[in-house]
Design an enzyme around this catalytic site. Structure first.
Site, PDB file in Angstrom:
ATOM      1  N   HIS A  84      -6.993  12.118  -9.076  1.00  0.00           N
ATOM      2  CA  HIS A  84      -6.722  12.318 -10.496  1.00  0.00           C
ATOM      3  C   HIS A  84      -5.284  11.951 -10.872  1.00  0.00           C
ATOM      4  O   HIS A  84      -4.346  12.177 -10.121  1.00  0.00           O
ATOM      5  CB  HIS A  84      -6.994  13.771 -10.889  1.00  0.00           C
ATOM      6  CG  HIS A  84      -6.200  14.761 -10.071  1.00  0.00           C
ATOM      7  ND1 HIS A  84      -4.948  15.198 -10.435  1.00  0.00           N
ATOM      8  CD2 HIS A  84      -6.491  15.393  -8.910  1.00  0.00           C
ATOM      9  CE1 HIS A  84      -4.494  16.052  -9.537  1.00  0.00           C
ATOM     10  NE2 HIS A  84      -5.413  16.192  -8.595  1.00  0.00           N
ATOM     11  N   ASP A  85      -5.144  11.361 -12.052  1.00  0.00           N
ATOM     12  CA  ASP A  85      -3.849  11.088 -12.685  1.00  0.00           C
ATOM     13  C   ASP A  85      -3.015  10.048 -11.941  1.00  0.00           C
ATOM     14  O   ASP A  85      -1.798   9.968 -12.146  1.00  0.00           O
ATOM     15  CB  ASP A  85      -3.037  12.384 -12.845  1.00  0.00           C
ATOM     16  CG  ASP A  85      -3.802  13.443 -13.617  1.00  0.00           C
ATOM     17  OD1 ASP A  85      -4.115  13.201 -14.797  1.00  0.00           O
ATOM     18  OD2 ASP A  85      -4.118  14.503 -13.036  1.00  0.00           O
ATOM     19  N   GLY A 108      -3.263  13.233  -5.885  1.00  0.00           N
ATOM     20  CA  GLY A 108      -3.081  13.232  -7.329  1.00  0.00           C
ATOM     21  C   GLY A 108      -1.671  12.888  -7.779  1.00  0.00           C
ATOM     22  O   GLY A 108      -0.700  13.104  -7.068  1.00  0.00           O
TER      23      GLY A 108
END
Length: 266
Positions: free
Chosen positions: A121-122, A139
């Site tokens: 994520h991200d 992440g």
């Protein structure tokens, strides 16, 4: 316009570009956008607010756009955006963003993700990046254009990998790796410059010589890193490639800069 195998499920609302081919036993969510010429070979699951650029090729058992592996995620409307001409091999996993990271994960154009690799994520992945088998990107990481990550490399959350960097196989990267650098080991240390990559991408002998000299000055024993950065900035005042490295160091981040191993260490 699109060819969808009868065993696959494409939810109402999904957008399929011209010439999309979806093989057997795939699932495509309602908010997914597949660009022109995308191919899902078989057993591919694409979910969430995921947009995939033209001509991507996704191999069996890839999971793209499903819920982030972050316990702080509570269903916020985050996205995953993948550029054009990407190759996503077997068992690759890619997750959308979270509220704590800007709600977006992005991957550039012409990237290659070999079997079992993971984009968390991200993360922000640049153009023409290569992940070898089983690379793990935690992440909130960023990876610059043309970077190559060797098989089984693991990158700590919030790390930055500079453009044209090379990460050796099985390396555990817990600090930022400068553009054009090579990092190897667990925990990874800076092991020089990616000279082979520079030559392959057409950098001149003169530019490579300048980068080598700047590298030696940056990681000399005298003074602090900040002092050495300013010294190199003065000596290479009009050198854009050297200043790319300097800007990366000055920008800073959540992690320290990966440095060469001390000569006295084993």
């Amino acid at each position: 316009m699109a060819q969808v195998h009868p065993s696959s499920v494409v939810e109402p609302g999904a957008t399929l570009g011209e010439g999309v081919r979806i093989g057997p036993f795939c699932t495509v969510g309602a908010d997914v956008v597949l660009g022109d010429g995308c191919e899902l070979i078989s057993h591919v699951a694409v979910a969430g607010r995921t947009t995939i650029g033209p001509r991507a090729k996704i191999f069996p058992f890839a999971s793209v756009g499903h819920q982030p592996q972050d316990l702080k995620y509570h269903g916020e409307p985050s996205v995953l955006t993948i550029g054009a001409d990407c190759t996503i091999r077997e068992g690759v996993t890619m997750n959308p963003g979270t509220e704590g990271g800007g709600l977006a994960t992005t991957v550039g154009d012409r990237c290659t993700f070999l079997a079992g690799s993971h984009v968390a994520h991200d993360c922000k992945v640049g153009n023409q990046v290569i992940f070898s088998n089983n690379v793990m990107l935690a992440g909130h990481c960023s990876v610059g254009d043309f970077a190559i990550l060797g098989g089984g490399a693991a990158v700590h959350q919030f790390c930055r990998i500079g453009a044209h960097a090379f990460i050796g196989g099985l390396s555990g990267v817990e600090n930022d790796v400068i553009p054009y650098g090579i990092a190897i080991g667990n925990r990874a240390h800076l092991a020089g410059l990616n000279i082979v990559g520079l030559k392959r991408r057409g950098f001149s002998r003169e530019v490579i010589h300048d980068i080598r000299r700047a590298y030696r000055l940056l990681f000399a024993d005298e003074g602090t890193l900040q002092e050495r950065v300013e010294d190199v900035a003065g000596e290479f005042a009009t050198h854009p490639v050297v200043h790319e490295i300097l800007d990366f160091i000055r920008e800073g981040g959540n992690r320290s800069i990966c440095t060469p191993r001390d000569a006295h260490e084993g």
